[in-house]
Scaffold this motif. Structure first.
Motif, PDB file in Angstrom:
ATOM      1  N   LYS A   5      38.471  20.070  65.639  1.00  0.00           N
ATOM      2  CA  LYS A   5      37.934  20.007  64.276  1.00  0.00           C
ATOM      3  C   LYS A   5      37.638  18.582  63.825  1.00  0.00           C
ATOM      4  O   LYS A   5      36.551  18.305  63.305  1.00  0.00           O
ATOM      5  CB  LYS A   5      38.887  20.706  63.304  1.00  0.00           C
ATOM      6  CG  LYS A   5      38.926  22.212  63.445  1.00  0.00           C
ATOM      7  CD  LYS A   5      39.869  22.828  62.414  1.00  0.00           C
ATOM      8  CE  LYS A   5      39.955  24.327  62.565  1.00  0.00           C
ATOM      9  NZ  LYS A   5      40.908  24.921  61.586  1.00  0.00           N
ATOM     10  N   PRO A   6      38.573  17.637  64.001  1.00  0.00           N
ATOM     11  CA  PRO A   6      38.254  16.260  63.612  1.00  0.00           C
ATOM     12  C   PRO A   6      37.061  15.698  64.380  1.00  0.00           C
ATOM     13  O   PRO A   6      36.252  14.937  63.837  1.00  0.00           O
ATOM     14  CB  PRO A   6      39.541  15.497  63.946  1.00  0.00           C
ATOM     15  CG  PRO A   6      40.617  16.525  63.898  1.00  0.00           C
ATOM     16  CD  PRO A   6      39.981  17.762  64.433  1.00  0.00           C
ATOM     17  N   GLU A   9      33.927  17.097  62.844  1.00  0.00           N
ATOM     18  CA  GLU A   9      33.656  16.432  61.570  1.00  0.00           C
ATOM     19  C   GLU A   9      33.027  15.062  61.798  1.00  0.00           C
ATOM     20  O   GLU A   9      32.069  14.684  61.115  1.00  0.00           O
ATOM     21  CB  GLU A   9      34.959  16.292  60.780  1.00  0.00           C
ATOM     22  CG  GLU A   9      35.490  17.605  60.236  1.00  0.00           C
ATOM     23  CD  GLU A   9      36.810  17.439  59.519  1.00  0.00           C
ATOM     24  OE1 GLU A   9      37.005  18.112  58.489  1.00  0.00           O
ATOM     25  OE2 GLU A   9      37.657  16.636  59.992  1.00  0.00           O
ATOM     26  N   MET A  13      29.106  14.087  60.746  1.00  0.00           N
ATOM     27  CA  MET A  13      28.900  13.067  59.717  1.00  0.00           C
ATOM     28  C   MET A  13      27.691  12.178  60.023  1.00  0.00           C
ATOM     29  O   MET A  13      27.125  11.562  59.125  1.00  0.00           O
ATOM     30  CB  MET A  13      30.147  12.191  59.584  1.00  0.00           C
ATOM     31  CG  MET A  13      31.273  12.823  58.813  1.00  0.00           C
ATOM     32  SD  MET A  13      30.889  12.995  57.063  1.00  0.00           S
ATOM     33  CE  MET A  13      32.438  13.678  56.466  1.00  0.00           C
ATOM     34  N   LEU A  39      33.892  25.638  63.779  1.00  0.00           N
ATOM     35  CA  LEU A  39      32.931  25.370  62.708  1.00  0.00           C
ATOM     36  C   LEU A  39      33.120  26.341  61.546  1.00  0.00           C
ATOM     37  O   LEU A  39      33.110  25.941  60.375  1.00  0.00           O
ATOM     38  CB  LEU A  39      31.507  25.471  63.252  1.00  0.00           C
ATOM     39  CG  LEU A  39      31.053  24.336  64.166  1.00  0.00           C
ATOM     40  CD1 LEU A  39      29.750  24.697  64.867  1.00  0.00           C
ATOM     41  CD2 LEU A  39      30.890  23.036  63.379  1.00  0.00           C
ATOM     42  N   LEU A  42      36.276  25.463  59.666  1.00  0.00           N
ATOM     43  CA  LEU A  42      36.072  24.292  58.823  1.00  0.00           C
ATOM     44  C   LEU A  42      35.319  24.673  57.545  1.00  0.00           C
ATOM     45  O   LEU A  42      35.677  24.251  56.442  1.00  0.00           O
ATOM     46  CB  LEU A  42      35.289  23.221  59.584  1.00  0.00           C
ATOM     47  CG  LEU A  42      36.070  22.365  60.576  1.00  0.00           C
ATOM     48  CD1 LEU A  42      35.120  21.484  61.389  1.00  0.00           C
ATOM     49  CD2 LEU A  42      37.104  21.509  59.862  1.00  0.00           C
ATOM     50  N   TYR A  46      36.790  24.205  53.703  1.00  0.00           N
ATOM     51  CA  TYR A  46      36.155  23.410  52.650  1.00  0.00           C
ATOM     52  C   TYR A  46      35.960  24.242  51.386  1.00  0.00           C
ATOM     53  O   TYR A  46      36.103  23.740  50.269  1.00  0.00           O
ATOM     54  CB  TYR A  46      34.800  22.879  53.126  1.00  0.00           C
ATOM     55  CG  TYR A  46      34.885  21.947  54.316  1.00  0.00           C
ATOM     56  CD1 TYR A  46      35.976  21.116  54.512  1.00  0.00           C
ATOM     57  CD2 TYR A  46      33.847  21.900  55.248  1.00  0.00           C
ATOM     58  CE1 TYR A  46      36.044  20.264  55.601  1.00  0.00           C
ATOM     59  CE2 TYR A  46      33.908  21.051  56.347  1.00  0.00           C
ATOM     60  CZ  TYR A  46      35.007  20.238  56.522  1.00  0.00           C
ATOM     61  OH  TYR A  46      35.074  19.405  57.598  1.00  0.00           O
ATOM     62  N   ARG A  51      36.081  21.612  48.034  1.00  0.00           N
ATOM     63  CA  ARG A  51      35.510  20.289  48.305  1.00  0.00           C
ATOM     64  C   ARG A  51      34.119  20.161  47.704  1.00  0.00           C
ATOM     65  O   ARG A  51      33.437  21.146  47.430  1.00  0.00           O
ATOM     66  CB  ARG A  51      35.435  20.057  49.820  1.00  0.00           C
ATOM     67  CG  ARG A  51      36.758  20.259  50.544  1.00  0.00           C
ATOM     68  CD  ARG A  51      37.834  19.286  50.060  1.00  0.00           C
ATOM     69  NE  ARG A  51      37.563  17.917  50.443  1.00  0.00           N
ATOM     70  CZ  ARG A  51      37.995  17.377  51.580  1.00  0.00           C
ATOM     71  NH1 ARG A  51      38.717  18.092  52.433  1.00  0.00           N
ATOM     72  NH2 ARG A  51      37.724  16.130  51.857  1.00  0.00           N
ATOM     73  N   LEU A  55      29.958  23.009  54.744  1.00  0.00           N
ATOM     74  CA  LEU A  55      29.393  23.021  56.087  1.00  0.00           C
ATOM     75  C   LEU A  55      28.590  24.303  56.211  1.00  0.00           C
ATOM     76  O   LEU A  55      29.134  25.397  56.092  1.00  0.00           O
ATOM     77  CB  LEU A  55      30.508  22.983  57.132  1.00  0.00           C
ATOM     78  CG  LEU A  55      30.086  22.946  58.615  1.00  0.00           C
ATOM     79  CD1 LEU A  55      29.184  21.749  58.881  1.00  0.00           C
ATOM     80  CD2 LEU A  55      31.308  22.898  59.507  1.00  0.00           C
ATOM     81  N   TYR A  64      26.377  19.180  57.129  1.00  0.00           N
ATOM     82  CA  TYR A  64      27.037  19.072  55.831  1.00  0.00           C
ATOM     83  C   TYR A  64      26.008  19.036  54.705  1.00  0.00           C
ATOM     84  O   TYR A  64      24.945  18.421  54.845  1.00  0.00           O
ATOM     85  CB  TYR A  64      27.880  17.797  55.763  1.00  0.00           C
ATOM     86  CG  TYR A  64      29.165  17.877  56.550  1.00  0.00           C
ATOM     87  CD1 TYR A  64      30.157  18.792  56.199  1.00  0.00           C
ATOM     88  CD2 TYR A  64      29.397  17.036  57.631  1.00  0.00           C
ATOM     89  CE1 TYR A  64      31.345  18.870  56.922  1.00  0.00           C
ATOM     90  CE2 TYR A  64      30.578  17.112  58.356  1.00  0.00           C
ATOM     91  CZ  TYR A  64      31.540  18.035  57.996  1.00  0.00           C
ATOM     92  OH  TYR A  64      32.710  18.118  58.716  1.00  0.00           O
TER      93      TYR A  64
END
Length: 201
Positions: A5-6, A9, A13, A39, A42, A46, A51, A55, A64
């Protein structure tokens, strides 16, 4: 999946167009299934967290986006009061291409009732439409919408375009090939008429 996941992201970005699950899987050396699941998780996280971004899956990939409820704040920051929107003429022309594609310039002009050459050049320059071969009978160049169009509209594919019937006027007959009465489907469309619509150069 804790490290996936990180990584997703971080990659998402920096993308300048929606990234496909297959491409992300190849880059991160994971299976497409693992990437797809991560995905979606995530995206759900969010939303649950409230947030300011989301996504979304659009135009065959993931990217995003700012959440719609915060669009005014983003617009104020980016545009600083200046308008960077398509004219009414361009929006109407884009609608004709979207619903009639592949279509020639002359056909677009016939539907709208004005010469659209100038507006078509604008749409080409902005990457919203592209050439897609020629008409066998006349040799005229045909045009279609691009993946960038899908991305800007937040659509996965053309099958998600809204149906025309609910927007057509009921009080008067509308020719099958006419798109009069079709509403603008651009979320940033200004509520005004284009003063240059009659000449469109």
């Amino acid at each position: 999946m804790s490290d996936l996941k990180p990584a997703l992201e971080a990659v998402l970005m920096v993308v300048d167009e929606p990234a496909t699950e297959a491409h992300l899987a190849k880059v991160l050396e994971r299976t497409p299934r693992e990437v797809a699941d991560a995905l979606r998780e995530l995206a759900d996280e969010y939303t649950v967290q409230g947030r300011g971004f989301e996504l979304r899956q659009v135009a065959g990939g993931w990217r995003y986006y700012t959440r719609a409820e915060h669009a005014a704040a983003v617009e104020a920051f980016v545009l600083e009061g200046q308008q960077a929107r398509l004219t009414q003429a361009a929006l109407e022309t884009l609608a004709v291409v979207a619903y009639r594609q592949p279509v020639s310039r002359s056909r677009v002009s016939a539907v709208r009732g004005v010469n659209c050459d100038g507006v078509m050049r604008t749409l080409l320059q902005r990457g919203l439409v592209e050439e897609t071969g020629a008409e066998p009978e006349t040799g005229a160049i045909l045009y279609r919408t691009t993946n960038y169009f899908l991305e800007r509209m937040g659509l996965r594919g053309l099958d998600e375009l809204p149906e025309l019937a609910p927007f057509l006027p009921e009080a008067e007959a509308v020719e099958p090939d006419s798109l009069e009465g079709v509403p603008s489907f651009d979320p940033d469309a200004p509520d005004r008429e284009d003063d240059d619509d009659k000449t469109e150069v």
